[in-house]
Scaffold this motif. Structure first.
Motif, PDB file in Angstrom:
ATOM      1  N   HIS A 107       0.809  -1.205   0.000  1.00 25.40           N
ATOM      2  CA  HIS A 107       0.000   0.000   0.000  1.00 25.40           C
ATOM      3  C   HIS A 107       0.851   1.267   0.000  1.00 25.40           C
ATOM      4  O   HIS A 107       0.314   2.351  -0.063  1.00 25.40           O
ATOM      5  CB  HIS A 107      -0.893   0.051   1.248  1.00 25.40           C
ATOM      6  N   SER A 193      -9.686   1.883   5.990  1.00 26.74           N
ATOM      7  CA  SER A 193     -10.149   0.645   5.394  1.00 26.74           C
ATOM      8  C   SER A 193     -10.459  -0.402   6.461  1.00 26.74           C
ATOM      9  O   SER A 193     -11.312  -0.156   7.299  1.00 26.74           O
ATOM     10  CB  SER A 193      -9.133   0.168   4.356  1.00 26.74           C
ATOM     11  N   ARG A 194      -9.747  -1.532   6.510  1.00 28.25           N
ATOM     12  CA  ARG A 194     -10.048  -2.510   7.569  1.00 28.25           C
ATOM     13  C   ARG A 194      -9.760  -1.873   8.946  1.00 28.25           C
ATOM     14  O   ARG A 194     -10.426  -2.181   9.923  1.00 28.25           O
ATOM     15  CB  ARG A 194      -9.270  -3.817   7.356  1.00 28.25           C
ATOM     16  N   LYS A 197     -12.846   0.097   9.891  1.00 31.76           N
ATOM     17  CA  LYS A 197     -13.910  -0.746  10.468  1.00 31.76           C
ATOM     18  C   LYS A 197     -13.606  -0.922  11.961  1.00 31.76           C
ATOM     19  O   LYS A 197     -14.490  -0.822  12.816  1.00 31.76           O
ATOM     20  CB  LYS A 197     -13.956  -2.128   9.789  1.00 31.76           C
ATOM     21  N   GLU A 231     -18.432  -4.377  -2.585  1.00 28.18           N
ATOM     22  CA  GLU A 231     -18.249  -5.522  -1.688  1.00 28.18           C
ATOM     23  C   GLU A 231     -19.512  -5.825  -0.862  1.00 28.18           C
ATOM     24  O   GLU A 231     -20.149  -4.923  -0.324  1.00 28.18           O
ATOM     25  CB  GLU A 231     -17.087  -5.223  -0.735  1.00 28.18           C
ATOM     26  N   ILE A 236     -16.790 -10.413   1.643  1.00 29.90           N
ATOM     27  CA  ILE A 236     -15.887 -10.108   2.767  1.00 29.90           C
ATOM     28  C   ILE A 236     -15.724 -11.324   3.681  1.00 29.90           C
ATOM     29  O   ILE A 236     -14.633 -11.582   4.193  1.00 29.90           O
ATOM     30  CB  ILE A 236     -16.400  -8.844   3.518  1.00 29.90           C
ATOM     31  N   PHE A 240     -12.143 -12.933   3.955  1.00 31.91           N
ATOM     32  CA  PHE A 240     -11.578 -12.665   5.287  1.00 31.91           C
ATOM     33  C   PHE A 240     -12.411 -13.357   6.378  1.00 31.91           C
ATOM     34  O   PHE A 240     -13.045 -12.698   7.196  1.00 31.91           O
ATOM     35  CB  PHE A 240     -11.544 -11.156   5.543  1.00 31.91           C
ATOM     36  N   TRP A 243     -12.182 -12.129  10.062  1.00 29.02           N
ATOM     37  CA  TRP A 243     -12.421 -10.744  10.489  1.00 29.02           C
ATOM     38  C   TRP A 243     -13.588 -10.591  11.466  1.00 29.02           C
ATOM     39  O   TRP A 243     -13.588  -9.712  12.303  1.00 29.02           O
ATOM     40  CB  TRP A 243     -12.694  -9.854   9.266  1.00 29.02           C
ATOM     41  N   TRP A 284     -15.591  -0.266  -4.575  1.00 29.25           N
ATOM     42  CA  TRP A 284     -15.656  -1.456  -3.720  1.00 29.25           C
ATOM     43  C   TRP A 284     -16.197  -1.080  -2.328  1.00 29.25           C
ATOM     44  O   TRP A 284     -16.997  -1.794  -1.735  1.00 29.25           O
ATOM     45  CB  TRP A 284     -14.247  -2.060  -3.643  1.00 29.25           C
ATOM     46  N   HIS A 336      -8.862   4.262  -3.438  1.00 28.12           N
ATOM     47  CA  HIS A 336      -8.859   3.748  -2.064  1.00 28.12           C
ATOM     48  C   HIS A 336      -7.499   4.037  -1.403  1.00 28.12           C
ATOM     49  O   HIS A 336      -6.494   3.415  -1.758  1.00 28.12           O
ATOM     50  CB  HIS A 336      -9.084   2.239  -2.178  1.00 28.12           C
TER      51      HIS A 336
HETATM   52  C1  GTR Z   1     -10.277  -5.094   0.843  1.00 27.83           C
HETATM   53  C2  GTR Z   1     -11.528  -5.424   1.603  1.00 27.83           C
HETATM   54  C3  GTR Z   1     -12.160  -4.151   2.082  1.00 27.83           C
HETATM   55  C4  GTR Z   1     -11.161  -3.221   2.756  1.00 27.83           C
HETATM   56  C5  GTR Z   1      -9.792  -3.255   2.088  1.00 27.83           C
HETATM   57  C6  GTR Z   1      -8.628  -2.718   2.908  1.00 27.83           C
HETATM   58  O1  GTR Z   1      -9.699  -6.172   0.257  1.00 27.83           O
HETATM   59  O2  GTR Z   1     -12.359  -6.138   0.766  1.00 27.83           O
HETATM   60  O3  GTR Z   1     -13.262  -4.422   2.923  1.00 27.83           O
HETATM   61  O4  GTR Z   1     -11.070  -3.472   4.093  1.00 27.83           O
HETATM   62  O5  GTR Z   1      -9.401  -4.521   1.762  1.00 27.83           O
HETATM   63  O6  GTR Z   1      -8.590  -2.906   4.118  1.00 27.83           O
HETATM   64  O7  GTR Z   1      -7.714  -2.159   2.290  1.00 27.83           O
END
Ligand code: GTR
Length: 354
Positions: A107, A193-194, A197, A231, A236, A240, A243, A284, A336
């Motif tokens: 990333h 992202s994750r 959450k 998504e 998901i 995952f 999760w 997504w 993203h």
């Molecule tokens: C993706 C997942 C998303 C998001 C993302 C991330 O693959 O499907 O829900 O959490 O990862 O965390 O970058």
């Protein structure tokens, strides 16, 4: 049909919400979505492993937080950045970073690792970067090392990795409470992202947190699940499985049966401050559904007589920021990611409140 904030719609009053409604919704999220967070609190040990001045104005401490229970131990590291000159108690901005080293490298181009500690400390806040993957690896075959050795998931409602990272956020708050250089009334938790959450789930449960920011948290984050594009629960929970509570996958292709939806999660943050952001090309995650989650959460703020982004606000233009009372939103142009521009806009929201 979206589930209502008040299961008992006849008596929408703050007292009823705080004494009953809030707890019922929290329980549904634990049972059906994220799994039950352990109630036992292991003792926190903290150890500074490094201290250095990283710029003329910023000092950094690397601290290991560990927790022991029945002879087992788990822990993670935080990087704490504070201004060299401190005037008064410091509000703290905590970023949950669950990305492992490899994912972080993937990333890197997209700025995901980014926590602009210089900009944050320049405002007179502490920046805390919490490397919560130390508690639970983001790997379906390996996640059960770490904190799951202390608290295994024993049934379909047992906690998942998002909950473990959120639990880590609360342990950072415990740590902040041990030091009186921090203003305990001004603690913000953020995540991308994750991690977003996890930040939302952390703030929903832990009322010591006074502000939360989710960046591109998407599915099972800020986005309303029903009618969402991109998504879905099936995607998901297949990709995952570690999760969430195992129970959550039962709602694959059957989202209508969920007793909750994500606007209720955001409602659990009221009357504290809530900020959501999306990236315009992030189909997504689905920016429209994230905005919808925030706007519908206004009902919880209304209960307290507080202004919030609501369904009178139209979905913003790309690049636009909307701040209304206790909540805010922006739609950054691009993919993203969590960028410098996202942080600049969020810092504008923090300045209004801290
Ligand atoms: C993706 C997942 C998303 C998001 C993302 C991330 O693959 O499907 O829900 O959490 O990862 O965390 O970058």
């Amino acid at each position: 049909m979206l589930p209502e904030l008040f299961l008992d719609t006849s008596r929408p009053a703050v007292r009823v919400w705080e004494e009953a409604g809030r707890g019922e919704i929290l329980d549904l999220f634990q049972r059906e979505v994220y799994g039950y967070t352990p109630i036992v609190q292991p003792k926190l040990h903290q150890k500074v492993t490094r201290r250095e001045q990283v710029s003329p104005t910023v000092q950094m401490e690397r601290i290991t937080l560990t927790f022991g229970l029945d002879g087992k131990e788990a822990g993670f590291e935080i990087l704490l950045y504070t201004p060299v000159q401190i005037a008064g108690k410091l509000p703290a901005v905590v970023m949950l970073n669950p990305f492992s080293r490899n994912q972080a490298l993937d990333h890197a181009r997209r700025d995901v690792q980014h926590m602009p500690y210089e900009a944050i400390t320049a405002q007179g806040y502490a920046a805390v970067y919490a490397l919560v993957d130390g508690l639970a690896k983001d790997d379906k075959d390996q996640y059960s090392k770490g904190v799951f050795e202390l608290f295994p998931r024993e049934n379909p409602h047992g906690w998942g990795v998002i909950s473990a990272w959120a639990w880590g956020g609360s342990r950072v708050v415990d740590y902040l409470y041990t030091r009186d250089i921090f203003d305990h009334e001004k603690i913000a938790v953020a995540g991308f992202s994750r991690g977003g959450k996890a930040a939302l789930w952390c703030a929903a449960q832990d009322q010591r947190i006074s502000m939360v920011w989710s960046v591109a948290s998407g599915c099972t984050g800020a986005a309303v699940t029903r009618g969402k594009t991109g998504e879905h629960v099936a995607d998901i929970t297949t990709q995952f499985p570690h999760w969430f509570a195992e129970r959550y996958k039962e709602y694959s292709g059957n989202e209508e049966a969920l007793p909750v939806d994500q606007h209720l999660l955001l409602g659990l943050v009221a009357p504290r401050k809530l900020y959501v952001s999306s990236s315009s090309l992030d189909n997504w995650a689905d920016p429209q559904s994230e905005f919808k989650g925030l706007a519908l959460a206004a009902e919880a703020y209304r209960l307290y007589g507080l202004e919030a982004v609501d369904d009178h606000c139209s979905f913003p233009q790309v690049g636009e920021q909307i701040i209304k009372g206790y909540t805010g939103y922006h739609l950054r142009e691009g993919e993203h990611a969590c960028t410098t521009q996202d942080w600049e806009l969020f810092l504008r929201f923090i300045r209004r409140h801290f």
